[in-house]
Design a protein around this motif. Structure first.
Motif, mmCIF file in Angstrom:
data_model
loop_
_atom_site.group_PDB
_atom_site.id
_atom_site.type_symbol
_atom_site.label_atom_id
_atom_site.label_comp_id
_atom_site.label_asym_id
_atom_site.label_seq_id
_atom_site.Cartn_x
_atom_site.Cartn_y
_atom_site.Cartn_z
ATOM 1 N N UNK A 86 1.098 -1.267 0.549
ATOM 2 C CA UNK A 86 0.152 0.115 -0.083
ATOM 3 C C UNK A 86 1.205 1.127 0.094
ATOM 4 N N UNK A 96 -2.398 11.030 9.670
ATOM 5 C CA UNK A 96 -3.572 10.883 9.111
ATOM 6 C C UNK A 96 -2.802 10.356 8.053
ATOM 7 N N UNK A 97 -3.114 9.460 7.232
ATOM 8 C CA UNK A 97 -2.793 8.579 6.340
ATOM 9 C C UNK A 97 -4.080 8.543 5.355
ATOM 10 N N UNK A 99 -4.466 6.647 2.528
ATOM 11 C CA UNK A 99 -4.257 4.482 1.353
ATOM 12 C C UNK A 99 -4.910 4.775 -0.468
ATOM 13 N N UNK A 100 -3.840 4.099 -0.807
ATOM 14 C CA UNK A 100 -3.828 3.929 -2.164
ATOM 15 C C UNK A 100 -4.753 2.171 -2.375
ATOM 16 N N UNK A 101 -5.138 1.963 -3.088
ATOM 17 C CA UNK A 101 -5.548 0.587 -2.752
ATOM 18 C C UNK A 101 -5.647 -0.491 -2.884
ATOM 19 N N UNK B 33 -5.495 6.013 16.223
ATOM 20 C CA UNK B 33 -6.514 5.734 15.309
ATOM 21 C C UNK B 33 -7.216 4.333 14.884
ATOM 22 N N UNK B 35 -9.065 2.642 11.874
ATOM 23 C CA UNK B 35 -9.532 2.140 10.579
ATOM 24 C C UNK B 35 -10.736 1.365 10.223
ATOM 25 N N UNK B 37 -11.451 -1.069 6.611
ATOM 26 C CA UNK B 37 -10.571 -1.363 5.271
ATOM 27 C C UNK B 37 -12.317 -3.032 4.745
ATOM 28 N N UNK B 42 -9.381 0.005 0.245
ATOM 29 C CA UNK B 42 -8.341 0.489 0.794
ATOM 30 C C UNK B 42 -8.358 1.125 1.511
ATOM 31 N N UNK B 43 -7.650 0.922 2.848
ATOM 32 C CA UNK B 43 -7.785 1.358 4.382
ATOM 33 C C UNK B 43 -8.554 3.210 4.320
ATOM 34 N N UNK B 45 -9.643 5.939 6.682
ATOM 35 C CA UNK B 45 -9.706 6.350 8.471
ATOM 36 C C UNK B 45 -11.017 6.924 8.907
ATOM 37 N N UNK B 48 -9.615 9.563 15.103
ATOM 38 C CA UNK B 48 -8.558 9.670 16.314
ATOM 39 C C UNK B 48 -9.348 9.943 17.378
ATOM 40 N N UNK B 56 -12.049 13.170 17.449
ATOM 41 C CA UNK B 56 -11.985 13.307 16.076
ATOM 42 C C UNK B 56 -12.429 12.590 14.298
ATOM 43 N N UNK B 58 -13.926 11.797 10.824
ATOM 44 C CA UNK B 58 -13.637 12.435 9.426
ATOM 45 C C UNK B 58 -14.513 12.306 8.403
#
Lengths: 109, 113
Positions: A86, A96-97, A99-101, B33, B35, B37, B42-43, B45, B48, B56, B58
């Protein structure tokens, strides 16, 4: 908005051949980019980050701001490189990231 | 580094119920955090988890659906409320350790029937 694009869902490469996993991003500021890897039955882990400019497990990635790319490369693929990869972008340095798929890399013996 | 334990590792739940996922870290961390999926994706968010204050969220995620607790610097919970099949996902806890590296838990795989 920030976006990370990995155009290949699947990539198969013969052992010993070069590997390139593509990653493009869209971002208005100064990006911080990462590659994360998930091996079979293991958790997601950091492979490398562009600011450290190091080679991990033979992989390197160069940030190309002109092409907005951060492709991951390795000159000679090994079977243990088979994994899910990824590309990720740090939003404004706040950890805070985005991400690509992901790209599933399979190394063919 | 940071070692993260998540519970449960997987669960199958009925529509309309709620599930709480726990995340325990082996050291005190500032940033935690959550996340998600979804299958084949993808992941993303969710939020937080802030120690001592409200999480917080998203864009696209709200507290009523995903209430989060963070009672101290080593523990957090994420609740998935009033579940529907669309909530079937892997939920991942992550933390930032010294040096800025993000560490992930093994994930909690949730299936909603």
């Amino acid at each position: 908005a920030q976006r990370v694009t990995q155009p290949e869902k699947l990539l198969s490469v013969f052992k010993g051949a070069p590997v390139e996993l593509k990653c493009n991003y869209s971002y208005s500021g100064s990006p911080e980019l990462f590659w994360y890897v998930q091996y079979s039955r293991q958790r997601l882990q950091l492979l490398l980050r562009h600011i450290s400019r190091e080679s991990i497990k033979g992989f390197t990635a160069d940030l190309n701001k002109g092409e907005t790319s951060f492709h991951l490369k390795k000159p000679f693929a090994q079977e243990e490189d088979s994994a899910m990869y990824y590309c990720a972008l740090d939003n404004f340095g706040n950890e805070k990231l985005t991400f690509g798929t992901g790209t599933r890399l399979t190394i063919i013996p | 580094s940071a070692v993260i334990s998540q519970k449960p590792s997987r669960d199958i739940c009925q529509r309309g119920t709620s599930l709480t996922i726990q995340c325990q870290v082996d050291s005190q961390v500032t940033m935690m955090f959550w996340y998600r999926q979804q299958p084949g994706q993808s992941l993303t968010l969710i939020a937080t988890a802030n120690q001592g204050s409200e999480a917080t969220y998203e864009s696209g995620f709200v507290i009523d659906k995903f209430p989060i607790s963070r009672p101290n610097l080593t523990f957090s919970t994420l609740t998935v409320s009033n579940m529907s099949p669309e909530d079937s996902s892997i939920y991942l806890c992550s933390v930032t350790a010294t040096g800025g590296e993000l560490f992930f838990g093994e994930g909690s795989r949730l299936t909603v029937l």
